[in-house]
Design a protein around this motif. Structure first.
Motif, PDB file in Angstrom:
ATOM      1  N   ALA A 134       0.838  -1.206   0.000  1.00 46.56           N
ATOM      2  CA  ALA A 134       0.000   0.000   0.000  1.00 46.56           C
ATOM      3  C   ALA A 134       0.870   1.253   0.000  1.00 46.56           C
ATOM      4  O   ALA A 134       0.549   2.241  -0.679  1.00 46.56           O
ATOM      5  CB  ALA A 134      -0.918  -0.017   1.219  1.00 46.56           C
ATOM      6  N   MET A 135       1.971   1.233   0.746  1.00 44.93           N
ATOM      7  CA  MET A 135       2.884   2.378   0.758  1.00 44.93           C
ATOM      8  C   MET A 135       3.467   2.621  -0.631  1.00 44.93           C
ATOM      9  O   MET A 135       3.577   3.763  -1.084  1.00 44.93           O
ATOM     10  CB  MET A 135       4.013   2.130   1.765  1.00 44.93           C
ATOM     11  N   ARG A 136       3.802   1.538  -1.309  1.00 43.68           N
ATOM     12  CA  ARG A 136       4.378   1.679  -2.652  1.00 43.68           C
ATOM     13  C   ARG A 136       3.337   2.201  -3.642  1.00 43.68           C
ATOM     14  O   ARG A 136       3.639   3.058  -4.485  1.00 43.68           O
ATOM     15  CB  ARG A 136       4.930   0.329  -3.121  1.00 43.68           C
TER      16      ARG A 136
ATOM     17  N   ARG B 226       3.470   5.565  -5.820  1.00 43.35           N
ATOM     18  CA  ARG B 226       3.301   5.524  -7.268  1.00 43.35           C
ATOM     19  C   ARG B 226       2.192   6.483  -7.735  1.00 43.35           C
ATOM     20  O   ARG B 226       2.229   6.997  -8.853  1.00 43.35           O
ATOM     21  CB  ARG B 226       2.981   4.093  -7.708  1.00 43.35           C
ATOM     22  N   SER B 227       1.206   6.718  -6.867  1.00 44.19           N
ATOM     23  CA  SER B 227       0.069   7.565  -7.248  1.00 44.19           C
ATOM     24  C   SER B 227       0.393   9.047  -7.188  1.00 44.19           C
ATOM     25  O   SER B 227      -0.343   9.871  -7.738  1.00 44.19           O
ATOM     26  CB  SER B 227      -1.130   7.273  -6.328  1.00 44.19           C
ATOM     27  N   LEU B 228       1.475   9.406  -6.506  1.00 44.76           N
ATOM     28  CA  LEU B 228       1.825  10.820  -6.378  1.00 44.76           C
ATOM     29  C   LEU B 228       2.307  11.368  -7.714  1.00 44.76           C
ATOM     30  O   LEU B 228       2.937  10.668  -8.501  1.00 44.76           O
ATOM     31  CB  LEU B 228       2.901  11.001  -5.310  1.00 44.76           C
ATOM     32  N   SER B 229       1.998  12.615  -7.963  1.00 43.84           N
ATOM     33  CA  SER B 229       2.328  13.244  -9.244  1.00 43.84           C
ATOM     34  C   SER B 229       3.284  14.410  -9.036  1.00 43.84           C
ATOM     35  O   SER B 229       3.221  15.119  -8.023  1.00 43.84           O
ATOM     36  CB  SER B 229       1.055  13.747  -9.934  1.00 43.84           C
TER      37      SER B 229
ATOM     38  N   LEU C 231      12.707  11.955  -7.695  1.00 47.27           N
ATOM     39  CA  LEU C 231      12.633  11.589  -6.280  1.00 47.27           C
ATOM     40  C   LEU C 231      11.497  10.606  -6.028  1.00 47.27           C
ATOM     41  O   LEU C 231      11.639   9.655  -5.246  1.00 47.27           O
ATOM     42  CB  LEU C 231      12.447  12.843  -5.428  1.00 47.27           C
ATOM     43  N   LEU C 232      10.368  10.819  -6.690  1.00 50.34           N
ATOM     44  CA  LEU C 232       9.240   9.905  -6.532  1.00 50.34           C
ATOM     45  C   LEU C 232       9.577   8.521  -7.082  1.00 50.34           C
ATOM     46  O   LEU C 232       9.227   7.497  -6.472  1.00 50.34           O
ATOM     47  CB  LEU C 232       8.003  10.473  -7.239  1.00 50.34           C
ATOM     48  N   ASP C 233      10.260   8.471  -8.218  1.00 55.59           N
ATOM     49  CA  ASP C 233      10.655   7.178  -8.785  1.00 55.59           C
ATOM     50  C   ASP C 233      11.602   6.442  -7.845  1.00 55.59           C
ATOM     51  O   ASP C 233      11.508   5.213  -7.682  1.00 55.59           O
ATOM     52  CB  ASP C 233      11.328   7.384 -10.147  1.00 55.59           C
TER      53      ASP C 233
END
Length: 693
Positions: A48-50, A54-57, A73-75
């Motif tokens: 769920a954390m991952r 992944r959903s953040l833009s 950074l998100l990747d």
């Protein structure tokens, strides 16, 4: 220099000691069911954390550059949260006494995991509260009532052990801990996060401001300790180190490939790994070892400094600048004073730029004296004017490191001026090329030259620095190579790893104080690891027979693993046949296999294995062993470990180089389960007292 030796509080292993007795009133099957349920829930939470990451833009960032940085950074966050099914999320648990606001029960694992309510399900092993998992003991329970270790097969939880931290509780050897240490290995190096010992943990958690030098005997886990310290510092000082960066420096690319999986398994994916050649330049022109040793000597730093600044000459004329119908003159004595004030007080490149600006400023003073009102733009224009450039090219010419070193190594008179009394006449003669290349552009540089070029580059322009540097096998680096690495962390700190007994280069260090001094960290802390966890005692004692010859000042290492039957020393007549037979025998057992021989013998042994139908891979400087059986040239064995090691003809390894006994010591200590020594020639005298078995 300040230093100390850590004394681990670990008894010699007793294989016959009973396992920890079950705690009364606790049903083991119930405990396993509950812990497996917690593991499954933790995996779901990590997933769920991952998915959330992944959903953040990155679209919220204001401009394109910011969006690219944020997306990167998100990747990285998504990558760091990857779940590896064969790696347990947690390996231990602490039941705490509850004298603070922290949870009474803490599961310790490789990374932090929390549920959708932000409640921790697994605590990162690097968190302060997790330190008790490694350091607590009955004499100092650190607020912990009970420590639990988990046994896993793949990613499945299969067993557990409870250790009450009560002074009255009998102390038992942990079989789970022992089995994890002794577990056969295949492929890259594994992390040791579940088995870190108290003395290792002290080094891992040393403060970022401290430079730590670890003298580690074979099998003591010094490389793993260095990698785990990098992971700990990144966790504890994330923001600071994200700016400066962390770099791991290893002896060769095969070694870097071997350790490449450790930090990603701990969730750290932004650590650069490099060899010294990768940092300084992959130059490999052949060179006499004695000349290479001379070039690596610390005295060369002063020689290079003078060689560079000898390019700055005394001005013979003043400066005349014409602007429109006006002419402005700076007298020759004023130019000389300006050059003298800058010479040697700054780096060469900035000094040249500063000279142009000071000369331009002198011109502006004369313009103001005539009633003009020049501004900064006029000063910059004057600094770029043809008369100023001509004077700079004459007095303070633009040079490259290659130009300076070429002149130094091809011009005996210039070398004598630069060396002064630092080098003898014989040493200067050895350095000068017998047949110089036509120009610096056609010169072929050696590995030793690379460090000299780097020194010159730093004298011309400052080298960027890192937040932290981890240097493994540091005993094999020359003084000039150490200086090159040291200036890359001059505003940070370092973790220095190695073993003086494993020094195999002509310039190998004789003391860690010497190494730290060349790195620029003379006040660094030196600590010693002498207790081995991986190499069986029988094997280590055999290899230690060489220590009086290669490093008489070092204490003999000792191993926790008795390893009866782990050593076989056999005299043979047909080496290729004996090697293929020995490989066939050990491949019937679990684990990786390393066949190590003198470099010159590798092609013939490879042919013998191929003819016998034995699948294998010959390890090269840039290769990563993927086959279960690896054929390793002795010069590439350092830092690697295999469950089963076969050493072919030790005498050839010894005679292949000047420090051949040290090379053999390295080779003999690569085994973590069994060592087979095959020899047709007589063993070196230091080992001959060991009867063939």
């Amino acid at each position: 220099m300040p230093g100390h030796q850590l004394a681990p509080d670990i008894p010699d292993k007793n294989p016959d000691s009973p396992p920890p007795a079950p705690i009364p009133g606790i049903d083991p099957d119930t405990v396993l069911r509950e812990e497996r349920a917690h593991l499954a829930a933790s995996r779901d939470a990590l997933k769920a954390m991952r998915e959330h990451a992944r959903s953040l833009s990155a679209d919220a960032a204001g401009d394109w550059v910011s969006r690219q940085v944020l997306q990167g950074l998100l990747d990285q966050r998504v990558t760091a949260l990857a779940d590896h099914p064969d790696t347990p999320l947690f390996f231990g648990r602490l039941d705490r006494a509850g004298h603070d606001d922290l949870p009474l029960t803490i599961h310790v694992g490789r990374r932090h995991v929390h549920d959708d309510g932000s409640r921790p399900m697994v605590i990162d092993w690097r968190a302060p509260v997790s330190r008790a998992f490694y350091q607590a003991r009955p004499s100092d329970p650190m607020g912990v009532r009970l420590r639990r270790r988990f046994g896993f097969h793949g990613g499945e939880l299969t067993a557990y052990e409870d250790e009450p931290l009560d002074r009255s509780a009998p102390r038992h050897e942990s079989r789970i801990l022992t089995e994890e240490i002794e577990r056969p290995r295949t492929g890259p190096m594994r992390d040791i996060v579940a088995t870190i010992q108290p003395d290792q943990d002290e080094i891992v958690r040393a403060d970022l401001s401290s430079t730590v030098c670890v003298q580690g005997a074979p099998g003591t886990g010094k490389t793993a300790v260095g990698l785990h310290r990098a992971a700990y510092l990144l966790f504890t000082h994330r923001e600071k180190l994200s700016r400066g960066g962390v770099m791991i420096v290893g002896p060769n690319r095969a070694f870097l490939s071997y350790i490449s999986s450790v930090l990603p398994a701990l969730g750290e994916v932004r650590v650069e790994q490099a060899t010294v050649a990768g940092i300084l330049g992959d130059h490999a022109a052949p060179e006499d070892p004695s000349v290479a040793a001379l070039k690596g000597d610390a005295r060369m730093a002063a020689v290079l400094h003078r060689a560079l600044w000898l390019h700055v000459s005394k001005p013979e004329e003043g400066l005349l600048v014409t602007r429109g119908i006006n002419r402005f003159r700076v007298a020759d004595h004023e130019v000389r004073e300006t050059v003298a004030s800058l010479r040697g007080t700054t780096r060469y490149g900035p000094g040249r730029a500063a000279l142009a600006q000071r000369l331009a400023h002198a011109v502006l003073v004369r313009m103001e004296q005539r009633g003009e009102s020049p501004d900064d733009r006029v000063q910059d224009a004057v600094a770029r004017s043809k008369p100023v450039k001509q004077l700079l090219d004459t007095v303070w010419p633009r040079v490259t490191p290659e130009q300076v070193l070429f002149r130094l190594l091809s011009d005996a008179e210039f070398l004598a001026r630069a060396a002064r009394s630092d080098l003898t006449g014989e040493e200067r003669d050895a350095l000068v090329w017998a047949k110089p290349p036509r120009s610096w552009k056609s010169a072929k540089w050696s590995a030793a030259d690379a460090a000299l070029l780097d020194e010159l580059a730093d004298l011309i322009e400052r080298t960027p620095t890192l937040g932290h540097l981890v240097v493994d096998e540091a005993q094999d680096l020359s003084a000039m190579q150490l200086r090159a690495l040291g200036r890359r962390c001059r505003t940070g700190s370092a973790t220095v790893l190695g073993d003086l007994a494993q020094g195999t280069t002509p310039w190998s260090a004789r003391s860690w104080e010497e190494v730290l001094g060349h790195l620029g960290f003379a006040e660094g802390m030196v600590t010693e690891l002498t207790l081995g966890f991986r190499v069986p005692r029988e094997v280590l004692d055999f290899a230690a027979r060489l220590l009086p010859s290669v490093a008489p000042a070092l204490a003999a290492p000792r191993s926790l693993r008795p390893g009866p039957g782990s050593l076989t020393v056999r005299r043979i007549t047909d080496l290729p046949a004996a090697v293929t037979e020995a490989v066939a025998q050990v491949t019937a057992r679990e684990g990786s296999v390393g066949l190590i021989a003198a470099d010159a013998a590798v092609p013939a042994l490879a042919a013998a294995l191929t003819a016998a139908g034995v699948a294998h891979e010959v390890l090269g400087p840039d290769s990563s062993a993927e086959s279960r059986v690896s054929l390793i040239p002795a010069t590439l064995a350092k830092g690697l470990e295999y469950d089963h090691v076969i050493v072919a003809e030790p005498a050839d390894i010894v005679t292949a180089e000047d420090r051949g006994l040290a090379r053999l010591y390295v080779v003999l200590t690569r085994a973590v389960t069994t060592l087979t020594v095959l020899h047709a020639a007589a063993l070196p005298a230091q080992l001959a007292a060991q009867a063939d078995v």
